[in-house]
Design an enzyme around this catalytic site. Structure first.
Site, short mmCIF file in Angstrom:
data_model
loop_
_atom_site.label_atom_id
_atom_site.label_comp_id
_atom_site.label_asym_id
_atom_site.label_seq_id
_atom_site.Cartn_x
_atom_site.Cartn_y
_atom_site.Cartn_z
N SER A 56 49.49 28.75 45.34
CA SER A 56 48.10 28.61 44.90
C SER A 56 47.23 29.59 45.69
CB SER A 56 47.60 27.18 45.17
OG SER A 56 47.47 26.98 46.57
N ASP A 93 49.69 30.36 41.20
CA ASP A 93 49.33 29.10 40.55
C ASP A 93 47.80 29.02 40.46
OD1 ASP A 93 49.79 26.54 39.57
OD2 ASP A 93 49.88 25.60 41.56
N GLU A 145 45.93 28.74 30.25
CA GLU A 145 45.78 27.29 30.14
C GLU A 145 44.70 26.94 29.12
OE1 GLU A 145 45.83 24.83 33.70
OE2 GLU A 145 44.47 23.37 32.81
N HIS A 189 46.72 16.40 38.46
CA HIS A 189 47.10 16.87 39.79
C HIS A 189 46.95 15.79 40.87
CE1 HIS A 189 46.31 20.84 37.83
NE2 HIS A 189 47.46 21.08 38.43
N SER A 235 54.19 15.68 39.29
CA SER A 235 54.85 14.91 40.34
C SER A 235 54.99 13.45 39.90
CB SER A 235 54.04 14.98 41.64
OG SER A 235 54.35 16.19 42.32
N ASN A 275 55.57 21.88 36.96
CA ASN A 275 54.99 22.13 38.28
C ASN A 275 55.04 20.89 39.17
OD1 ASN A 275 54.29 24.54 37.14
ND2 ASN A 275 52.09 24.36 37.56
N ASP A 277 54.23 19.78 43.15
CA ASP A 277 53.72 20.06 44.49
C ASP A 277 53.60 18.77 45.30
OD1 ASP A 277 52.47 21.00 46.74
OD2 ASP A 277 50.74 21.86 45.75
N SER A 278 52.87 17.80 44.75
CA SER A 278 52.58 16.57 45.51
C SER A 278 53.83 15.85 45.99
CB SER A 278 51.73 15.62 44.66
OG SER A 278 50.50 16.23 44.33
P1 13P Z 1 51.32 17.77 41.24
O1 13P Z 1 50.09 17.54 42.05
O2 13P Z 1 51.55 16.68 40.25
O3 13P Z 1 52.52 18.02 42.09
O4 13P Z 1 51.08 19.10 40.36
C1 13P Z 1 51.23 20.38 40.92
C2 13P Z 1 50.72 21.45 40.02
O5 13P Z 1 50.43 21.28 38.87
C3 13P Z 1 50.57 22.78 40.63
O6 13P Z 1 49.95 23.67 39.77
O1 G3H Z 2 47.54 22.52 41.29
C1 G3H Z 2 47.33 22.56 42.50
C2 G3H Z 2 48.45 22.70 43.45
O2 G3H Z 2 48.99 21.45 43.78
C3 G3H Z 2 48.03 23.51 44.64
O3 G3H Z 2 47.26 22.78 45.52
O4 G3H Z 2 45.34 24.29 46.01
O5 G3H Z 2 45.95 22.43 47.57
O6 G3H Z 2 47.38 24.47 47.39
P1 G3H Z 2 46.43 23.54 46.70
ZN ZN Z 3 48.52 22.84 38.42
#
Ligand code: 13P
Ligand code: G3H
Ligand code: ZN
Length: 330
Positions: A56, A93, A145, A189, A235, A275, A277-278
């Site tokens: 990101s 991202d 998007e 997210h 996630s 995707n 991340d969490s």
């Molecule tokens: P999560 O927060 O559900 O992991 O999504 C991550 C995401 O979409 C990053 O672009």
């Molecule tokens: O979609 C968002 C991602 O989880 C990235 O999160 O901006 O905190 O790095 P961040």
């Molecule tokens: Zn995202």
């Protein structure tokens, strides 16, 4: 200018075509430090899965653009050293400006997302097309998007989601030339995707969130046959990790994610990038809290970052094998 091909990276084109044909999705795992990168590569080499290393704009600032370029190149070499050269994409991202996308391309990214979803439809098209025209000169692929996800998208916070309008997708793809499209069908997210009052309870009293809008996905697939679709906010927020964090001093409230069986189902469709991340953040945090509580005298970061890396690796292997179906596809 560094070309991603010189770093040993690939763009998403062939990866997505194979994933759609094969009925699986490529994992896009966010990272911003060495342990996360090591865990992603170890897991995907072991699972023989193609992978998207996702950064990101906040992560890029955190890690530094120059270091990231060498980390990505290092990831390619590391995979080979571990014994299997999986295809690796370095992807931006939620890019929010043309300048950020251009800068990432100049620093070796093989794929960028331009997220114009906060703009009007016409402004989103103009911005996305500008990025596509630049990126394609270097054979870098672009994700756009349409629709807005609820939750936090980097600096953008949306209170409510706006589902993607299927009647817009053909026009958007045709006029922008994007290589893939992120859509909004009910994911969001972060670790708090749903409020408990939006959920029902199963026989064991476990909260069950409202199902994803597969009807919208089907309609989009009908209008864009064979076109790569991306799911953000995917996630699952494993409850064992939430419990572990909370029983080791954490304070996560109402943490609810997308059930894995729904992601499995989505992976079989034109959804070819998911995707995550969490879940990685939760796995790392749980492992670190467990070590620090069990061994308060520990102050060598390797003693807690090592177990965190192992927990992440286990999570990523599970995603590739049991959820996205990408294991064995590299
Ligand atoms: P999560 O927060 O559900 O992991 O999504 C991550 C995401 O979409 C990053 O672009
Ligand atoms: O979609 C968002 C991602 O989880 C990235 O999160 O901006 O905190 O790095 P961040
Ligand atoms: Zn995202």
């Amino acid at each position: 200018m560094v070309n991603y091909k010189d770093l040993g990276l690939v763009n998403t084109r062939e990866m997505f075509a194979k994933a759609i044909k094969g009925g699986y999705a490529i994992p896009a795992f966010n990272f911003n430090n060495m342990e996360q990168m090591q865990a992603i590569i170890q897991a995907c080499v072991e699972a023989k899965s193609p992978v998207i290393l996702q950064v990101s704009s906040g992560a890029r600032k955190y890690a530094n653009q120059t270091l990231l370029r060498y980390m990505a190149q290092g990831a390619v070499e590391y995979a080979k050293e571990l014994g299997y050269a999986i295809p690796i994409v370095l992807h931006l991202d939620h890019g929010d400006t043309f300048e950020l996308c251009k800068s990432c391309i100049e620093y070796g990214f093989s794929s960028v997302m331009i997220d114009g979803s906060a703009h009007s439809y016409e402004d989103n098209i103009a911005l996305t097309k500008k990025v596509v025209d630049y990126a394609h000169q270097y054979d870098v692929t672009v994700e756009g998007e349409l629709g807005v996800l609820a939750g936090v998208e980097d600096d953008v916070v949306a209170e409510k989601s706006n589902y993607t309008r299927p009647e817009e997708v053909e026009d958007f793809v045709k006029r922008t030339g994007v290589d893939s499209l992120a859509i909004s069908i009910g994911t969001s997210h972060g670790a708090n995707k749903f409020k408990p009052e939006q959920c029902t309870r199963d026989a064991n009293g476990i909260l069950v969130p409202p199902p994803l809008r597969f009807d919208i996905l089907k309609e989009i697939e009908k209008r864009l046959p064979g076109f790569p679709i991306v799911l953000h906010g995917s996630s699952s927020v494993p409850q064992d990790l939430v419990k572990s964090i909370n029983s080791h001093g954490g304070a996560l409230k109402d943490a609810i994610g997308i059930p894995e069986d729904q992601l499995r189902e989505a992976s079989k469709s034109a959804v070819c990038k998911i995707n995550i991340d969490s879940d990685g953040r939760l796995a790392m945090t749980a492992a670190i809290r467990e070590v620090l509580q069990a061994e308060p005298a520990v102050f060598d970061p390797r003693k807690y970052l090592g177990p965190a890396r192992d927990r992440l690796k286990e999570l990523y292997i599970h995603k590739c094998k049991d959820v996205l179906g990408s294991a064995g596809k590299a």
